[in-house]
Motif scaffolding. Sequence first.
Motif, PDB file in Angstrom:
ATOM      1  N   ASP A  60       5.418  26.188 -25.103  1.00 35.62           N
ATOM      2  CA  ASP A  60       6.202  25.655 -26.218  1.00 35.62           C
ATOM      3  C   ASP A  60       6.720  24.262 -25.855  1.00 35.62           C
ATOM      4  N   ASP A  61       5.823  23.297 -25.901  1.00 31.38           N
ATOM      5  CA  ASP A  61       6.171  21.917 -25.558  1.00 31.38           C
ATOM      6  C   ASP A  61       7.051  21.329 -26.660  1.00 31.38           C
ATOM      7  N   LYS A  62       8.316  21.113 -26.342  1.00 31.89           N
ATOM      8  CA  LYS A  62       9.256  20.595 -27.343  1.00 31.89           C
ATOM      9  C   LYS A  62       9.025  19.122 -27.661  1.00 31.89           C
ATOM     10  N   PHE A  63       8.224  18.454 -26.840  1.00 29.25           N
ATOM     11  CA  PHE A  63       7.938  17.033 -27.069  1.00 29.25           C
ATOM     12  C   PHE A  63       6.435  16.836 -27.292  1.00 29.25           C
ATOM     13  N   TYR A  64       5.851  17.734 -28.077  1.00 29.00           N
ATOM     14  CA  TYR A  64       4.395  17.759 -28.244  1.00 29.00           C
ATOM     15  C   TYR A  64       3.830  16.461 -28.814  1.00 29.00           C
ATOM     16  N   ASN A  65       4.661  15.703 -29.543  1.00 29.32           N
ATOM     17  CA  ASN A  65       4.169  14.474 -30.171  1.00 29.32           C
ATOM     18  C   ASN A  65       4.642  13.214 -29.441  1.00 29.32           C
ATOM     19  N   GLU A  66       5.124  13.382 -28.200  1.00 28.42           N
ATOM     20  CA  GLU A  66       5.649  12.251 -27.441  1.00 28.42           C
ATOM     21  C   GLU A  66       4.748  11.923 -26.250  1.00 28.42           C
ATOM     22  N   GLU A  67       4.711  10.633 -25.902  1.00 27.76           N
ATOM     23  CA  GLU A  67       4.106  10.178 -24.657  1.00 27.76           C
ATOM     24  C   GLU A  67       5.156   9.379 -23.893  1.00 27.76           C
ATOM     25  N   PHE A  68       4.967   9.267 -22.569  1.00 28.89           N
ATOM     26  CA  PHE A  68       6.031   8.702 -21.744  1.00 28.89           C
ATOM     27  C   PHE A  68       5.496   7.650 -20.781  1.00 28.89           C
ATOM     28  N   ASP A  69       6.400   6.732 -20.420  1.00 33.78           N
ATOM     29  CA  ASP A  69       6.066   5.702 -19.437  1.00 33.78           C
ATOM     30  C   ASP A  69       6.056   6.270 -18.029  1.00 33.78           C
ATOM     31  N   VAL A  70       6.985   7.205 -17.770  1.00 38.55           N
ATOM     32  CA  VAL A  70       7.148   7.773 -16.429  1.00 38.55           C
ATOM     33  C   VAL A  70       7.322   9.281 -16.544  1.00 38.55           C
ATOM     34  N   VAL A  71       6.594  10.026 -15.711  1.00 33.68           N
ATOM     35  CA  VAL A  71       6.816  11.475 -15.621  1.00 33.68           C
ATOM     36  C   VAL A  71       7.169  11.815 -14.181  1.00 33.68           C
ATOM     37  N   VAL A  72       8.117  12.715 -14.017  1.00 37.19           N
ATOM     38  CA  VAL A  72       8.483  13.241 -12.699  1.00 37.19           C
ATOM     39  C   VAL A  72       8.639  14.745 -12.848  1.00 37.19           C
ATOM     40  N   ALA A  73       8.387  15.468 -11.779  1.00 42.02           N
ATOM     41  CA  ALA A  73       8.566  16.929 -11.845  1.00 42.02           C
ATOM     42  C   ALA A  73       8.446  17.533 -10.458  1.00 42.02           C
ATOM     43  N   ASN A  74       9.113  18.645 -10.292  1.00 42.44           N
ATOM     44  CA  ASN A  74       8.965  19.491  -9.109  1.00 42.44           C
ATOM     45  C   ASN A  74       8.771  20.909  -9.636  1.00 42.44           C
ATOM     46  N   PRO A  75       7.573  21.191 -10.189  1.00 42.42           N
ATOM     47  CA  PRO A  75       7.352  22.509 -10.795  1.00 42.42           C
ATOM     48  C   PRO A  75       7.401  23.608  -9.747  1.00 42.42           C
ATOM     49  N   PRO A  76       7.716  24.836 -10.163  1.00 40.86           N
ATOM     50  CA  PRO A  76       7.819  25.943  -9.204  1.00 40.86           C
ATOM     51  C   PRO A  76       6.494  26.207  -8.504  1.00 40.86           C
ATOM     52  N   TYR A  77       6.580  26.568  -7.220  1.00 37.44           N
ATOM     53  CA  TYR A  77       5.391  26.822  -6.411  1.00 37.44           C
ATOM     54  C   TYR A  77       5.001  28.296  -6.496  1.00 37.44           C
TER      55      TYR A  77
END
Length: 680
Positions: free
Chosen positions: A275-292
């Motif tokens: 359920d991507d709440k920003f499905y219509n957005e693109e970004f200049d910078v992405v950062v993440a530390n998704p669960p392993y």
Amino acid sequence: MNILQYETKIWETADLLRGSGIKESEWPSYMMPFFALTMIESRLVRMFDSLKDEIGEEVLAEIPKEDLYDLIKDKGQGYNIYIIEKHQTLVDICQNDKSFGTDFEAYLNGFDGETKDLLGVDVGEGEKFLDIKGVISKLKAKKVLFAYTKLWAEIDLKPFNNSEITTLEEHIKRKWADISAETAGEQYTPDDVIALIAEIITSKIEESDTLLKIYDCTCGGGNMLFGVEDRINKKFKRLTQTYGQDWNDALYALAKIESRFRPDSKIEHGNTLVDDKFYNEEFDVVVANPPYGVSWKGYQKDIENDKTGRFIYRPSVSDGQLLFMQHLISKLDANGMGVVVHNGSTLFSGDAGSAESNIRKWMLDSDIVEAIIQLPTDEFFNTGIYTYLWVLNKNKQQHCKDKVMLINASEKYKPLNKSKGSKRKEVDEDSRLEIVKTLTEYKNTDYAQVFDKEFFYFNKQAIMLTNVDEHGNSFEEKLKEGKKSAKLTPVKLSNGERELNEFVITEFDTETYTSLAHYFEKEIKPFAASLDYKEQPVVITTETAQYWYDKEHNTLVKEVNGEKELLGCGKIVVKSSFKKASKTQPERIEISVELTPDYQKDYEIIPYHRDEVSNQAEIVAFLAKYITKPFAYLDNVVGVEVNFNKIFYKPEKLREVADILSEIDAIEEELKELEMGLVL
């Protein structure tokens, strides 16, 4: 005043929890809602004071309540009747322990609807978020609610700005991570890692009058997302806007509360992968530390039926890291870049042709990976493993195109004076600057190397080997053209312990077996399956000859009237099957025997070349050099893996033999002296 003076004050509240018999691992769940409450109140008071200065206290007093509410609502920072209309705070409520219960409940209910939802004031069905109502019930049962609330009321954050409050928040969250091992990896990325990520990002962006949009799809409490934004804002005047989403109720609530005091920050609740709440957005910078290593089995059908096109391949259901990676890449705009934290499994899990390998290949084919940085062990609060920063860039400089840099920063750290959970090291400022300098220069050093991206590709060439006997012969040569086996019509089969003389069986021992099918399952089928012509003397007798396998010479043998013929390397295949009755034949067991060539499927791992002709030539040359048996080509699959150990491995220097012998002599002399002492 330094806001960090309140760090000690805040942790004094934990002393009361300890004295109430509440386990240390549960402290964060008790402290989160009250810390959020203190932050909200301080910011609302400061916002309201600023409004007084802006339009005048007398004018403000004349504004109707409805208009005042709308005016404050437009600021997007929340509302509270006690604070705004009655000019009372937690300190005032805690003055009277007799009326505290009633006043505190009214105070909480005086917040606007969104704030009450985030704090968990009115908990019904659905998300509890910070669940302050549940915490209050437990503290009431312990008879410490008033004392606990009063301690928090003494923490006055009103004199401090948003940036200072955020700094304190990061320190508190870090300590929560220290004591809450089961959620630490999800809750907090260490400050030094956030600082390194921010340094990497700031090295690649420029001043501009365009908005810089920053996104974290697993933002937790917002530490990384807001920490990166704050560090960018210290170096650039460029406007920034943060976007984040998280599925954890309490951490989402903390991030959402923080976002309300940042310009146009957007934080959403929910599972990013379905359920991507920003499905219509693109970004200049992405950062993440998704669960392993977290399974996505619970929502597997949703992922498999996803219509967004985000997931080019679906990795093993036991680990969703590469699902998040594909999602993040889909969110980058045409010139976007990002830094993503992963453990080692995303580098090498999965064989060639697997989804994991195909995702890595897709990423390198797309030329979006600029670098991978290995961080030291013992960097995170709840794990001592190596972690890696994937640096993504859709706008690589010319000298970086079609290349990937590996940086082994495993020794770029400073030991902590005191361990924090599993965290014993930090990437200090000097190390961070050195790593970023190395990445920027994009040249080989003693701890970093630049490779053509195809260096990480390999051919997994499947071949079908034809096994041969000691003379180089295969049973394949004895077969008629177009035939794959030779079927025998046996009259006897022996394995040295048992003989079969019937090969179409219609009768069985009715005292032992209930049916012919039962006889087949319990007796014939296991026997046929157990026959191993290479381990047992399996002899097949037909009306004209005998056949067996000569293990010593690795060949099938045919004997007729004492004359032996070597048939070449092959297999004896015995099959049994149960046949139901038909119109023309009764119910029966059929046993068949055939001789086949001995084929063996094998795989060879062969270096890869970008040019198709050169790649095929490499495969041919490799197989000609290393494969001596006859073979046929099967499928070739191109895989991708990244092996830091292989690239940066430094063998231990061996000691000189003379030094070792000298040491042995010295030990022997010492032993002799000891023995002499015992004799005397």
